[in-house]
Each structure stands twice: as C-alpha cells, then as structure tokens.
Enzyme design. Structure first.
Site, PDB file in Angstrom:
ATOM      1  N   ASP A  16     -33.963 -12.478 -49.262  1.00  0.00           N
ATOM      2  CA  ASP A  16     -33.328 -11.416 -48.473  1.00  0.00           C
ATOM      3  C   ASP A  16     -33.349 -10.075 -49.194  1.00  0.00           C
ATOM      4  OD1 ASP A  16     -32.635 -13.513 -46.715  1.00  0.00           O
ATOM      5  OD2 ASP A  16     -30.769 -13.864 -47.794  1.00  0.00           O
ATOM      6  N   GLU A 189     -31.117 -11.377 -36.580  1.00  0.00           N
ATOM      7  CA  GLU A 189     -30.279 -11.069 -37.750  1.00  0.00           C
ATOM      8  C   GLU A 189     -30.971 -10.028 -38.615  1.00  0.00           C
ATOM      9  OE1 GLU A 189     -29.938 -15.041 -39.186  1.00  0.00           O
ATOM     10  OE2 GLU A 189     -31.876 -15.038 -40.192  1.00  0.00           O
TER      11      GLU A 189
END
Length: 518
Positions: A16, A189
């Site tokens: 991420d 997301e």
C-alpha cells in the site's frame, strides 16, 4: 550509469505505498498491520533507491495494538506535505468486525517526531487519503458501504468531506464520488485525489487486493463531482496476464510528478513463486505514467508493471546499505526490526550485555494474539540465508528460545532450544507437529536457516561453521498468504518464551545475519 531499474523498489512486506514530493526529495510510507513500530517512512532522490529514515508511529502513546488480530491494525496510510508540515493519515482496524477508526498525525520533519493521533469522528471506512486544494481547503477521502446498500458482495463507494485543520475534524457535507468503474468489480478503496491542469482526478483501487486487483481513474471539473470514469479503465491490472506472470495482484497506486515534469506511480504487487505462493507478501513497485487526452496512461506501449524498466530522469542517488549482519552494537535497534503488536514490558535490552541483544522470556507465546518476546525482520528475498549465535540455559521444560519463521500466530516454524534438546516445530492452521529433535546441552548454539524458493533447510552447530542438520527439505508454503490468509508477508526473527509460567531467564543473541541469495 545504469539506464534501467528493477522492481520491486522496496522488496518484502511493504504494501500500500503512498508517496509525496517536497522539492527534490521523495517520501514513501507503507502499511504495517499488527507490527510495531507502525508505518515505515522512506526517502529517495531518484524514486529508485530508497532508505528508511524512521517510523511514523514509533511510540506506544501513538499506537496501541493490544489484542489486534492477525492482519488487522494499521491499514493503508497516505503521506502528504503542505506549507511546511507533513501529514500521514491512516486507518486503525481493531478487529474483523470491530471499528475502523481513522486518524492523522503531523510532523515538521519526515524522520519525526510525529504527533500523537488526531482521531476523526464520523469518518467511516478504510484507506483514508488527504487532498490539499489550491484554494486552501483540505479534504479527506475514504471508502464506505453505499448509503443505498450494497448491490453485490464487497460493493463499496468512495466519499469525500472537508477537513478543518484548526479543529482537526471533518466539517460540512459528505459527498459520494464513486462506486465502481465496472459492474460487479468489488472492493472500491484506496482513493487519492489530484488536481492536474485544472481538473480533479480520482484514483481508485478496485477488485480486491488479490489476483483481480486493479487501478481505475475518474475525473471531474469539481472536487465534489460528478466524476467521469475513463473509458480505458482499468488503467492498470495484471489479472489478464495469467498465473505464471512474475508480478501479480498489482494495484493500490499513488501518483507523483517529479521535479523534471515526469509522472510516476507507486503501487503494490506480489512476486509469486514455486506454484504461485507469495511468502514475501505485497511489495512496493514503480511504473511510469504518461498523460494522453487528459487521462493517465500506465507504462505506454506495455500497460504493465515490469520487472525491469527505464529509470526516471533523475540524478541517481544511492544510499549506504544496512549491514547484512547486525552485531547489536548500537544504542537502539536498527529500523528493520519489528515487534508483534505494541511492546509491553521491559523484555529486551542492548545495554545489559554490550554487543548482544538480550531477550527476556515472557509467559506470552507467539501462538496468541499478544505481544510475545519476538523481534523480527521481513523476508525480502525468494532465496535467503539467516543465522544467529544464541546463548541460553533453559531451566525447565517451559523455557524456550530460538528462531521463528513467521506468517502469523497459526502458521509458522519455530526452532526452539528447550531443556536438553533442539527441536523444529511446524504450526499449520493452529495444529503443531514436531518435525525434528536433536539432543543438545550446551549454553551456546548457532542456528541457521536457508531457503531456496519454497524449500527450507534448518541447521544448528556447537562451534562456528560446523553445521549439523536439524531438518532439510521443509515445505515453506505455509509462510505464504495463499495458505495462511491475511495481508502480511513472512518474518524471521528471535524468540523467547516461558510458555505461561513466570520466568527471570533470558537469551542473549550475539548477532543476526540475513543474506539475500536471489
């Protein structure tokens, strides 16, 4: 000077990635889940060579991970810079079904100190991001279940709301921005907003963080929408490349414009091997961006994240590398070392015996959702060798110390020196099996593990380099998320436990050596 670079730019469990630029400097942060310290921060001058300069969440007052289950804790963070202040915003996931709590921290210097968290009220979802508009307004984006209900499993939407930096709270109306580029592509997301040539661009991760992961993009004349999706969506995915491609499940990207006017994206991906298993977890990759017809195009002509690609047009800046062998001769632990959850109790020391890491036995074990006496580092190579020298005198059958190759509490290998023997224990899905036992009654022991793909070999020695086989040809696939589940990569580290009984005993580690063999 080399004209190409190799992916991943940050190997091992560093998922991420989020990036920002300040003049000619680039800063990157990644997720850490249940590990402490939280959110490593890296610095680069050329987008290719990175050095860790600290952790954003390095104090227990910032991060209480007590009882946090495997693969919960600190999810995707976003780093941004505005008017002399660095901001990192992130999500703390308390449990499988518990609260998702969002907060941000600030610092004047990227290597810290960072503030204690500013917790945001009425801030649902995960993967929060910040956007600083040129009119002085600041916005938070994240995901949530659509107010009208989910139309299919894991259907989410992206929302936006203004942030008041004075009150450190959200203010005004929440706006729904996006709920999917393609019908039934789930798990919207990781939103990020950018302003390019007067338009607002919304970058989204869709399809979940596994094999079907992808990145999509939309744009609008107004920050609150409506947003128009690109007809070329998804702009990045590897799900069409098949299971044998060397980089899989790419997604969750963040864009940056260099000082030379080039655009690049950092994103996560994995390197499956030996049948598609991913012991290294999700790693940080780099891919070029070109703007065409007002849309970002990923790696034009190729459309994929490459193992080797053309470098950014930036002057190369290499950094000193960490030593492969840590002799524990500093006043504090090096940045690669982590704890499982927030460390509780005075269970380790670099001062009590100079040149050694002393780990005191704790009653807690590595099979529980607690803070055990474990200090470990990420596995960053498909092939590697690790070794250590340990001094330990177990007083009873409860006391153990040694090495752990860890995926999580229920999937790992433990090399334990227990009273009168050394043993290798395999823990798979919570079930334990002793794979090997060798008699041993010396205070000093050398331990070594070598991995060649998914084949692991374990050794011990009484004197240096006189290795004896503990067990060879051990299956490493239980250290993969494909077997164990979750979002983290494999760790290897030092461990000591008294298995539920109070103890004043300890183990001293003289050094720890980790060498990548790729």
């Amino acid at each position: 000077m080399a004209t190409t670079f190799k992916n991943p730019i940050i190997p091992g469990f560093y998922p991420d990635p989020s990036i920002c630029r300040v003049a000619d400097d680039y800063y990157l942060v990644t997720s850490t889940f249940e590990y402490f310290p939280g959110i490593p921060i890296f610095h680069s001058k050329d987008l290719v060579n990175w050095r860790q300069i600290g952790h954003v969440l390095s104090r227990s007052s910032q991060l209480n991970l007590d009882g946090t289950p495997n693969s919960k804790g600190i999810y995707a963070a976003t780093i941004r810079y505005n008017k002399g202040i660095f901001y990192v915003i992130t999500t703390f996931v308390e449990s499988q079904t518990g609260a998702r709590r969002n907060f941000f921290v600030t610092a004047e210097n990227p290597d810290g100190p960072w503030s204690d968290p500013y917790w945001l009220d009425d801030c649902p979802g995960i993967d929060t991001s910040l956007f600083f508009d040129d009119d002085g307004k600041v916005y938070v984006t994240a995901n949530r279940r659509p107010p009208g209900g989910q139309l299919y499993p894991k259907h989410m939407e992206i929302w936006l709301q203004e942030l008041d930096l004075e009150t450190k709270q959200l203010t005004g109306e929440k706006y729904s921005l996006w709920d999917g580029a393609l019908k039934y592509v789930h798990a919207q997301e990781a939103p990020h907003i950018y302003k390019v040539d007067g338009r607002y661009y919304l970058l989204i991760a869709e399809g979940g963080t596994g094999f079907t992961h992808s990145i999509t993009v939309a744009r609008s004349e107004s920050i609150t929408g409506p947003y128009e999706g690109a007809k070329i969506n998804p702009i990045l995915t590897h799900r069409h490349l098949g299971r044998d491609y060397p980089i899989a499940n790419v997604g969750h990207g963040d864009l940056v414009e260099t000082s030379m006017g080039e655009w690049w994206m950092v994103c996560l991906g994995s390197r499956p091997y030996d049948g598609g298993y991913r012991n290294l977890g999700r790693e940080s990759f780099l891919v070029p961006i070109k703007w065409e017809d007002g849309w970002p195009v990923v790696n034009p002509g190729k459309g994929i994240v490459e193992v080797e690609g053309v470098k950014p047009n930036l002057e190369e800046q290499r950094w000193p590398t960490d030593p492969v062998c840590d002799h524990f001769d500093l006043s504090d632990l090096r940045m690669q070392w982590n704890f499982i959850r927030t460390p509780r109790g005075d269970f380790w020391s670099l001062q009590e015996r100079r040149g050694h890491l002393r780990i005191r036995l704790k009653p807690e074990t590595i099979t529980e959702a607690v803070n055990p006496a474990f200090i470990g580092r990420r596995q960053c190579h498909i092939n590697f060798a690790a070794r250590t020298k340990m001094e330990f005198s177990p007083n009873n059958r409860h006391e153990v110390a040694g090495l752990v190759l860890l995926q999580n509490t229920d999937f790992h290998y433990r090399v334990e020196y227990v009273q009168s023997e050394i043993r290798l224990i395999k823990r798979e899905a919570g079930h334990e099996e002793i794979l090997a036992v060798r008699p041993y009654q010396h205070q000093k022991v050398f331990l070594k593990v070598e991995a060649y793909g998914q084949v692991y070999h374990f050794y011990f020695a009484r004197v240096p380099e006189k290795w004896e086989i503990l067990k060879e040809d051990v299956d490493g696939r239980i250290l993969s998320t494909d077997v164990a589940g979750g979002f983290t990569g494999a760790y290897i580290g030092m461990y000591a436990s008294s298995n539920g009984v109070e103890s004043s005993n300890f183990a001293d580690f003289d050094y720890f050596e980790y060498i990548g063999l790729d």
